[in-house]
Design an enzyme around this catalytic site. Structure first.
Site, PDB file in Angstrom:
ATOM      1  CE  LYS A 165      -3.376   2.852   0.638  1.00  0.00           C
ATOM      2  NZ  LYS A 165      -4.311   3.188  -0.428  1.00  0.00           N
TER       3      LYS A 165
ATOM      4  CB  CYS B  64      -3.832   7.952   0.072  1.00  0.00           C
ATOM      5  SG  CYS B  64      -5.239   7.135   0.833  1.00  0.00           S
TER       6      CYS B  64
HETATM    7  N1  LIG Z   1     -10.066   8.035   2.093  1.00  0.00           N
HETATM    8  C1  LIG Z   1      -9.429   7.328   1.182  1.00  0.00           C
HETATM    9  O1  LIG Z   1      -9.560   7.575  -0.017  1.00  0.00           O
HETATM   10  C2  LIG Z   1      -8.543   6.163   1.578  1.00  0.00           C
HETATM   11  C3  LIG Z   1      -8.088   5.291   0.573  1.00  0.00           C
HETATM   12  C4  LIG Z   1      -7.316   4.205   0.937  1.00  0.00           C
HETATM   13  C5  LIG Z   1      -6.960   4.007   2.275  1.00  0.00           C
HETATM   14  N2  LIG Z   1      -7.416   4.880   3.228  1.00  0.00           N
HETATM   15  C6  LIG Z   1      -7.037   4.613   4.610  1.00  0.00           C
HETATM   16  O2  LIG Z   1      -8.177   4.116   5.292  1.00  0.00           O
HETATM   17  C7  LIG Z   1      -8.144   4.545   6.662  1.00  0.00           C
HETATM   18  C8  LIG Z   1      -9.438   5.262   6.997  1.00  0.00           C
HETATM   19  O3  LIG Z   1      -9.494   6.416   6.178  1.00  0.00           O
HETATM   20  P1  LIG Z   1     -10.817   7.245   5.990  1.00  0.00           P
HETATM   21  O4  LIG Z   1     -10.589   8.136   4.844  1.00  0.00           O
HETATM   22  O5  LIG Z   1     -12.007   6.346   5.971  1.00  0.00           O
HETATM   23  O6  LIG Z   1     -10.822   8.088   7.362  1.00  0.00           O
HETATM   24  P2  LIG Z   1     -11.974   9.035   7.930  1.00  0.00           P
HETATM   25  O7  LIG Z   1     -11.313  10.049   8.773  1.00  0.00           O
HETATM   26  O8  LIG Z   1     -12.895   9.451   6.830  1.00  0.00           O
HETATM   27  O9  LIG Z   1     -12.836   8.063   8.872  1.00  0.00           O
HETATM   28  C9  LIG Z   1     -12.316   7.461   9.982  1.00  0.00           C
HETATM   29  C10 LIG Z   1     -13.440   7.332  11.014  1.00  0.00           C
HETATM   30  O10 LIG Z   1     -12.920   6.598  12.129  1.00  0.00           O
HETATM   31  C11 LIG Z   1     -13.509   7.124  13.307  1.00  0.00           C
HETATM   32  N3  LIG Z   1     -12.689   6.720  14.438  1.00  0.00           N
HETATM   33  C12 LIG Z   1     -11.487   7.180  14.847  1.00  0.00           C
HETATM   34  N4  LIG Z   1     -11.050   6.480  15.899  1.00  0.00           N
HETATM   35  C13 LIG Z   1     -11.995   5.559  16.179  1.00  0.00           C
HETATM   36  C14 LIG Z   1     -12.115   4.537  17.155  1.00  0.00           C
HETATM   37  N5  LIG Z   1     -11.162   4.301  18.057  1.00  0.00           N
HETATM   38  N6  LIG Z   1     -13.245   3.790  17.169  1.00  0.00           N
HETATM   39  C15 LIG Z   1     -14.226   4.001  16.256  1.00  0.00           C
HETATM   40  N7  LIG Z   1     -14.149   4.946  15.287  1.00  0.00           N
HETATM   41  C16 LIG Z   1     -13.047   5.712  15.257  1.00  0.00           C
HETATM   42  C17 LIG Z   1     -13.560   8.606  13.055  1.00  0.00           C
HETATM   43  O11 LIG Z   1     -14.518   9.256  13.876  1.00  0.00           O
HETATM   44  C18 LIG Z   1     -13.937   8.651  11.560  1.00  0.00           C
HETATM   45  O12 LIG Z   1     -15.342   8.755  11.359  1.00  0.00           O
HETATM   46  C19 LIG Z   1      -6.891   5.396   6.815  1.00  0.00           C
HETATM   47  O13 LIG Z   1      -5.825   4.619   7.263  1.00  0.00           O
HETATM   48  C20 LIG Z   1      -6.618   5.844   5.380  1.00  0.00           C
HETATM   49  O14 LIG Z   1      -5.254   6.138   5.177  1.00  0.00           O
HETATM   50  C21 LIG Z   1      -8.199   5.942   2.908  1.00  0.00           C
END
Ligand SMILES: NC(=O)c1ccc[n+]([C@@H]2O[C@H](COP(=O)([O-])OP(=O)(O)OC[C@H]3O[C@@H](n4cnc5c(N)ncnc54)[C@H](O)[C@@H]3O)[C@@H](O)[C@H]2O)c1
Length: 398
Positions: free
Chosen positions: A203, A257
């Site tokens: 990744k 990312c």
């Molecule tokens: N957004 C993208 O396009 C994308 C693409 C690939 C990978 N990722 C990866 O996926 C992961 C999540 O990204 P995202 O964009 O969905 O993040 P985001 O910030 O949109 O959502 C994360 C959610 O997790 C919640 N959260 C935080 N701590 C928590 C806990 N202890 N218990 C329950 N909920 C909790 C937050 O309130 C939030 O709603 C990250 O590691 C990111 O790097 C994101």
């Protein structure tokens, strides 16, 4: 509800993933620490902009296959999809993954599958295995622990979640196979098994590769500006070579990312990752350069017209046609411009959001009609029609 799957984190990735799984008739409990996210979802609504997601969530909630809560329940599969930002010194912050894992440790039972989807530094899955077994030693060899990164494109998530290939790495072969059979129910793309460390690195490498290629294009744009060469034409011509494919320059690199993940490698392997680190610097510098360019254009106008120009900064999102402003170079530029001359009239336009804590959001029409110079920072579709004469773009518009 007795969920089969618990998803921890209901953001840009966790919510679509939960909705997809629930739409296949699997009972999903989505957990988030944000009460308003939980309330919105339980009303069958969504809190993010993502095409098609609203209907899928609404249907899954109303037919009882998807529910949100601030508390986890016992399930068979746990997906960790919480943020993994970096700290002040660009060091990865896995505290959210740790907190989410600690929250479900008491619920784990023999045969369960625990998968981290959050982008994570190499070794995170092993660390979480140690964390789990430290308080539940009886689960050694009894639960399956794996890592499966997400590689979807915001704006096309519901399609890519199903169609993209996935890389799946367990802490042992049994975990890899268990995770593969889980994803096979929901994913049409190929599922490639490996070990957890390789999957974690994969990744990070994917996004570092994109970052380096964009850095090359951004570097070209700086050289071309000095050399008085149209960079868009140059790249178009160079790409006529059958084995050359240069990407488009922009006003930097943003998002959760590409602008973040390369640091997870640089932070742990600084001596070996010179090129990856330099690409980050080049892309960050491009944003700084754009802000300087805007100031220079404003000064030129003032010298010519004897008054300060009204300017418009078009776009704040980190890429076209989304509402995601995380690590956005356009926001960095807008903040720098605003800070440098706070009294100057600047219209900030972002069609995908209604309000912003730092900027008063104007409409495209107002900004276009009232400003002397329009700087296009993001190639949103709204900006590509009826462009005014007085625009300067940092992104390709056709
Ligand atoms: N957004 C993208 O396009 C994308 C693409 C690939 C990978 N990722 C990866 O996926 C992961 C999540 O990204 P995202 O964009 O969905 O993040 P985001 O910030 O949109 O959502 C994360 C959610 O997790 C919640 N959260 C935080 N701590 C928590 C806990 N202890 N218990 C329950 N909920 C909790 C937050 O309130 C939030 O709603 C990250 O590691 C990111 O790097 C994101």
């Amino acid at each position: 509800m007795n969920p089969e799957v618990v998803t921890i984190g209901l953001g840009y990735i966790g919510l679509p993933t939960s909705a997809l799984i629930a739409s296949h008739g699997t009972k999903v409990l989505g957990v988030d620490i944000n009460q308003s996210v939980v309330d919105t979802i339980n009303q069958g609504k969504i809190h993010i902009v993502e095409p098609d997601l609203d209907q899928i969530v609404s249907k899954a909630v109303s037919n009882g296959f998807f529910k949100a809560s601030t508390k986890a329940n016992s399930a068979d599969v746990y997906l960790i999809v919480v943020p993994t930002p970096f700290k002040g010194n660009h060091e990865p912050d896995i505290s959210f993954v740790e907190a989410a894992t600690k929250g479900i440790i008491p619920l784990l039972k023999k045969g369960d599958l625990y998968i981290i989807e959050s982008t994570s530094p190499i070794g995170t899955t092993d660390k979480m295995q140690k964390l789990i077994l430290a308080s539940r030693p009886e689960l050694e060899d009894a639960i399956h622990i794996a890592y499966c990164p997400e590689r979807v494109l915001p704006g096309n998530v519901m399609h890519e979640l199903v169609e993209n290939d996935r890389v799946i790495g367990g802490v042992d072969e049994a975990a890899t196979q268990k995770a593969i059979s889980f994803y096979r129910k929901y994913v049409k793309g190929e599922l490639h098994g490996t070990n957890a460390r390789t999957a974690e690195m994969c990744k990070l490498v994917e996004n570092s590769s994109r970052d380096s290629q964009i850095a090359f294009a951004n570097e070209l744009s700086l050289i071309c500006d000095k050399a008085d060469i149209n960079v868009w034409e140059l790249i178009n011509l160079a790409n006529k070579h059958p084995r050359v494919n240069i990407l488009q320059p922009g006003c930097g690199v943003g998002g959760h990312c590409i602008a973040v993940d390369p640091y997870f490698i640089v932070s742990d392997y600084p001596a070996e990752s010179k090129m990856i680190g330099t690409a980050r610097e080049v892309n960050n510098y491009k944003s700084f350069w754009c802000a300087e360019k805007i100031q220079n254009e404003k000064l030129q106008f003032e010298l010519k017209h004897g008054r300060k120009p009204k300017t418009a900064l078009m776009g704040l999102a980190f890429k076209p046609n989304i509402d995601d402003l995380r690590e956005s170079p356009a926001v960095f530029i807008a903040e720098k411009v605003k800070r440098s001359y706070p009294e100057d009239m600047v219209y900030f336009v972002e069609p995908n959001i209604k309000t912003h804590r730092s900027f008063k959001i104007s409409t495209w029409e107002e900004a276009k009609n009232k400003s002397d110079i329009c700087f296009i920072l993001v190639g949103h579709k709204e900006f590509k029609i009826n462009l005014p004469d007085n625009y300067i773009t940092f992104v390709q518009l056709d």
